[in-house]
Design a protein around this motif. Structure first.
Motif, PDB file in Angstrom:
ATOM      1  N   ASN A   1       0.832  -1.197   0.000  1.00  0.00           N
ATOM      2  CA  ASN A   1       0.000   0.000   0.000  1.00  0.00           C
ATOM      3  C   ASN A   1       0.872   1.254   0.000  1.00  0.00           C
ATOM      4  O   ASN A   1       1.888   1.325   0.695  1.00  0.00           O
ATOM      5  CB  ASN A   1      -0.921  -0.010   1.233  1.00  0.00           C
ATOM      6  CG  ASN A   1      -2.195   0.763   0.961  1.00  0.00           C
ATOM      7  OD1 ASN A   1      -2.630   0.867  -0.191  1.00  0.00           O
ATOM      8  ND2 ASN A   1      -2.785   1.308   2.000  1.00  0.00           N
ATOM      9  N   ASP A   2       0.489   2.229  -0.806  1.00  0.00           N
ATOM     10  CA  ASP A   2       1.317   3.416  -0.983  1.00  0.00           C
ATOM     11  C   ASP A   2       1.516   4.163   0.344  1.00  0.00           C
ATOM     12  O   ASP A   2       0.583   4.337   1.116  1.00  0.00           O
ATOM     13  CB  ASP A   2       0.664   4.343  -2.004  1.00  0.00           C
ATOM     14  CG  ASP A   2       1.581   5.470  -2.395  1.00  0.00           C
ATOM     15  OD1 ASP A   2       2.538   5.198  -3.139  1.00  0.00           O
ATOM     16  OD2 ASP A   2       1.379   6.610  -1.909  1.00  0.00           O
TER      17      ASP A   2
ATOM     18  N   GLY B   1       1.996   8.186  -4.037  1.00  0.00           N
ATOM     19  CA  GLY B   1       2.166   7.255  -5.152  1.00  0.00           C
ATOM     20  C   GLY B   1       3.613   6.970  -5.496  1.00  0.00           C
ATOM     21  O   GLY B   1       3.920   6.453  -6.567  1.00  0.00           O
TER      22      GLY B   1
ATOM     23  N   SER C   1       1.584  -0.693 -10.094  1.00  0.00           N
ATOM     24  CA  SER C   1       0.669  -0.871  -8.978  1.00  0.00           C
ATOM     25  C   SER C   1      -0.556   0.026  -9.145  1.00  0.00           C
ATOM     26  O   SER C   1      -0.509   1.233  -8.898  1.00  0.00           O
ATOM     27  CB  SER C   1       1.383  -0.556  -7.652  1.00  0.00           C
ATOM     28  OG  SER C   1       0.507  -0.856  -6.582  1.00  0.00           O
TER      29      SER C   1
ATOM     30  N   ASP D   1      -4.427   1.232  -8.289  1.00  0.00           N
ATOM     31  CA  ASP D   1      -5.265   1.319  -7.088  1.00  0.00           C
ATOM     32  C   ASP D   1      -6.204   0.118  -7.014  1.00  0.00           C
ATOM     33  O   ASP D   1      -6.862  -0.222  -8.007  1.00  0.00           O
ATOM     34  CB  ASP D   1      -6.116   2.606  -7.117  1.00  0.00           C
ATOM     35  CG  ASP D   1      -5.247   3.857  -6.964  1.00  0.00           C
ATOM     36  OD1 ASP D   1      -4.018   3.700  -6.786  1.00  0.00           O
ATOM     37  OD2 ASP D   1      -5.796   4.970  -7.038  1.00  0.00           O
ATOM     38  N   GLY D   2      -6.233  -0.508  -5.850  1.00  0.00           N
ATOM     39  CA  GLY D   2      -7.219  -1.556  -5.614  1.00  0.00           C
ATOM     40  C   GLY D   2      -6.923  -2.899  -6.240  1.00  0.00           C
ATOM     41  O   GLY D   2      -7.755  -3.799  -6.202  1.00  0.00           O
TER      42      GLY D   2
ATOM     43  N   SER E   1      -2.985  -3.607  -3.602  1.00  0.00           N
ATOM     44  CA  SER E   1      -3.243  -2.804  -2.406  1.00  0.00           C
ATOM     45  C   SER E   1      -4.247  -1.709  -2.755  1.00  0.00           C
ATOM     46  O   SER E   1      -4.517  -1.454  -3.930  1.00  0.00           O
ATOM     47  CB  SER E   1      -1.940  -2.166  -1.915  1.00  0.00           C
ATOM     48  OG  SER E   1      -0.991  -3.161  -1.663  1.00  0.00           O
ATOM     49  N   GLU E   2      -4.713  -1.064  -1.735  1.00  0.00           N
ATOM     50  CA  GLU E   2      -5.759  -0.059  -1.928  1.00  0.00           C
ATOM     51  C   GLU E   2      -5.269   1.118  -2.773  1.00  0.00           C
ATOM     52  O   GLU E   2      -5.925   1.541  -3.718  1.00  0.00           O
ATOM     53  CB  GLU E   2      -6.217   0.443  -0.551  1.00  0.00           C
ATOM     54  CG  GLU E   2      -7.594   1.043  -0.564  1.00  0.00           C
ATOM     55  CD  GLU E   2      -8.061   1.374   0.850  1.00  0.00           C
ATOM     56  OE1 GLU E   2      -8.689   2.419   1.011  1.00  0.00           O
ATOM     57  OE2 GLU E   2      -7.757   0.587   1.780  1.00  0.00           O
ATOM     58  N   VAL E   3      -4.074   1.638  -2.414  1.00  0.00           N
ATOM     59  CA  VAL E   3      -3.537   2.788  -3.145  1.00  0.00           C
ATOM     60  C   VAL E   3      -2.238   2.379  -3.846  1.00  0.00           C
ATOM     61  O   VAL E   3      -1.346   1.813  -3.222  1.00  0.00           O
ATOM     62  CB  VAL E   3      -3.261   3.980  -2.183  1.00  0.00           C
ATOM     63  CG1 VAL E   3      -2.799   5.200  -2.973  1.00  0.00           C
ATOM     64  CG2 VAL E   3      -4.514   4.310  -1.394  1.00  0.00           C
ATOM     65  N   GLY E   4      -2.176   2.671  -5.160  1.00  0.00           N
ATOM     66  CA  GLY E   4      -1.022   2.259  -5.953  1.00  0.00           C
ATOM     67  C   GLY E   4      -0.109   3.416  -6.312  1.00  0.00           C
ATOM     68  O   GLY E   4       0.013   4.381  -5.552  1.00  0.00           O
TER      69      GLY E   4
ATOM     70  N   GLY F   1      -1.792   5.558 -11.745  1.00  0.00           N
ATOM     71  CA  GLY F   1      -3.006   6.280 -11.394  1.00  0.00           C
ATOM     72  C   GLY F   1      -3.280   7.479 -12.279  1.00  0.00           C
ATOM     73  O   GLY F   1      -4.356   8.079 -12.234  1.00  0.00           O
TER      74      GLY F   1
END
Lengths: 444, 112
Positions: free
Chosen positions: A65-66, A70, A148, A150-151, A154-157, A162
């Motif tokens: 998770n970030d 990011g 990576s 998002d979601g 992990s939740e934040v990439g 992004g």
């Protein structure tokens, strides 16, 4: 969990892992016979070290998770791959471990690619230290930026993922990244002794061809596997990879024929790799026909780019810059021009009425990764050079790095006398019995 | 006795061997060699970088002959090795002090 997707991604992971031994052959054949083992060992060394680091914290830095903005994944979230062993931990339709394995092979080859810039002259220990530090400070973070989403894991990439930049299989994270690093290291280590004056011909072009063939084969896992599913996207990526690579071979060979008068085997092998590099980010965004266009131009551009080092005076020995940096930049930028909403990435580029927005993002992402990688690599290389020393002695370089660093030779040339050596510990030769030695055992 | 040494084009080796056999020469030594005369070498290109390879592959033929045969042997070699194009090679002779046949220990012309 989807068994078909899992099967394809595990197979792809194995295909991509084979690319690094393929790269070792490709690079190994290109150096002189006295350096072949060291050249191949740099790739195998990357497999060994990065395979371990990936399990320990590499995956976590890339896909954890970030931790802010990011730029970096949490190194402790999946430290030692904890929490990912269970079959219930999925990444999309895959068991998380299948995704971990697939991405590990990318980390390995990204590091191994850099070695081509510093052939014949780097201490093996220093290379291994560099490989570990570079993966930690450059590759793992950049993989987080690019791969990576998002979601997904992990939740934040990461920031680039992004932002809507298209990099399907790693034009920025792998090729621009390794290419810029290669340039920085080539500058830090300086030229090979005799660069530009002495012939440094490839010692074994059949090895180069074999290596290029294995790279091409493995690259279908690289690109089509990056769909992380056994689906239409994977199939499009597969066909686009074929189209661009084949076209790039033609582009490189025609360029050579026009410029030098000969279409060469080294050119054919190099053209294949240039095409593979260029289509890597773009294989989900183009049609097969525009893939051919991107491929031909990759072959032409990279064939011209490998001459830059002689003009600018840096010794990027095996053209990591000319093939991977230039090819990676071209592939990344080409998406901004040729992307079509009909392809799986479902975005229009400039030539398909999508405006210049995507093109601008692609350029910023490509140039950004290039600058970051160049600067950080230059710092890492300089620190290693000033502390433990990165470059071998001039005398050792002339004698051959295989003999000096690894205490081996790549080839036994099969001389009648086996090179005149003896196994250590075997009885020594009888005492010299010439007249000058003063013995009377031999009559005149 | 004399040692006749000839540096010839590799593809002329069969012709030279046959001609020497026809003349009656019993034995000879062949080795691969490389060098250049006026012919110089050739150019190779790797990723656009040109390399001049100035050593040309040749074959070295060495024959030990009796003094009376020297001129004939040289002539046989020259005729059979000649293509008339640049790079045909050279033939030279040197005096030889002694020759010993290892199997029997014979010396001098008997050992030829």
């Amino acid at each position: 969990m989807d068994t078909g997707d899992t099967a394809w991604v595990l197979a792809s992971a194995s295909l991509v892992l084979l690319m690094t031994p393929g790269l070792a052959l490709f690079y190994g054949g290109m150096v002189r016979a006295k350096s072949v083992l060291n050249m191949m060992m740099m790739s195998f060394g990357a497999m060994a070290l990065i395979g371990v680091l990936w399990v320990l914290y590499g995956f976590s830095v890339a896909f954890g998770n970030d931790v802010g903005g990011g730029w970096l994944g949490d190194p402790f979230e999946y430290f030692g791959l904890k929490g990912l062993l269970g079959a219930d931990h999925l990444v999309g339709t895959l068991p998380a471990m299948a995704f971990v394995g697939f991405q590990s092979a990318f980390a390995i080859i990204a590091v191994a690619l850099i070695s081509g810039a510093i052939a014949d002259r780097a201490k093996f220990g220093a290379w291994m230290v560099f490989a570990g530090v570079w993966a930690t400070l450059v590759y793992f973070p950049v993989a987080h930026w690019v791969f990576s989403f998002d979601g997904v894991v992990s939740e934040v990439g990461g920031v680039i993922a992004g932002w809507g930049v298209i990099d399907f299989a790693g034009g920025t994270a792998i090729h621009i990244n390794a290419g810029a690093a290669g340039l920085a290291l080539a500058i830090v280590l300086g030229k090979r002794r005799g660069f530009g004056r002495e012939p440094m011909r490839p010692h074994n072009l059949p090895l180069v061809m074999l290596g290029a063939g294995i790279l091409w084969f493995g690259w279908f896992g690289f690109n089509a596997g990056s769909a992380t599913a056994a689906n239409g996207t994977a199939a499009v990526a597969w066909v686009n990879t074929l189209a661009a690579t084949s076209a790039a071979v033609l582009g490189w060979l025609v360029t050579e024929k026009v410029r030098d008068g000969h279409a060469t085997s080294l050119g054919g092998a190099s053209g294949a790799v240039a095409g593979l590099v260029a289509i890597t980010p773009a294989c989900s965004a183009l049609t097969p026909v525009t893939s051919i266009v991107v491929g031909i131009l990759a072959g032409v551009l990279c064939a011209l780019a490998v001459g830059l080092k002689y003009k600018l005076g840096y010794d990027d020995s095996l053209d990591v810059v000319g093939v991977h940096l230039v090819g990676g930049l071209w592939g990344t930028i080409s998406i901004g021009l040729f992307a079509t909403a009909d392809a799986p990435a479902a975005t229009d580029g400039l030539f398909y009425g999508g405006g210049a927005g995507l093109l601008g993002k692609q350029v910023v992402a490509g140039v950004g990764v290039m600058l970051f990688s160049f600067v950080v690599t230059w710092v890492i290389g300089t620190v290693i050079q000033k502390t433990m020393g990165f470059r071998i002695d001039e005398e050792d370089e002339v004698a051959g790095i295989d003999q000096v660093v690894h205490a081996e030779s790549g080839y036994d040339w099969g001389t009648l006398t086996g090179g005149g050596g003896r196994v250590a510990g075997s009885p020594a030769r009888p005492t010299d019995a010439r007249h000058t030695s003063g013995t009377s055992e031999v009559s005149a | 006795m004399k040692l006749v040494t000839a540096i010839i084009k590799p593809h002329k080796l069969d012709d030279v061997k046959s001609a020497l056999e026809a003349y009656g020469i019993q034995g000879l030594t062949i080795s691969e060699s490389s060098g250049y005369g006026r012919q110089r070498g050739h150019t190779e290109v790797y990723r656009g970088a040109e390399y001049t390879v100035d050593l040309v592959p040749k074959v070295r033929v060495e024959v030990l002959v009796d003094d009376v045969d020297v001129h004939d042997v040289v002539e046989v070699v020259v005729k059979s090795a000649q293509t008339g194009r640049i790079g045909d090679g050279k033939v030279w002779t040197q005096p030889v002090d002694d020759v010993v046949r290892v199997r029997t220990g014979e010396h001098g012309p008997d050992a030829l």
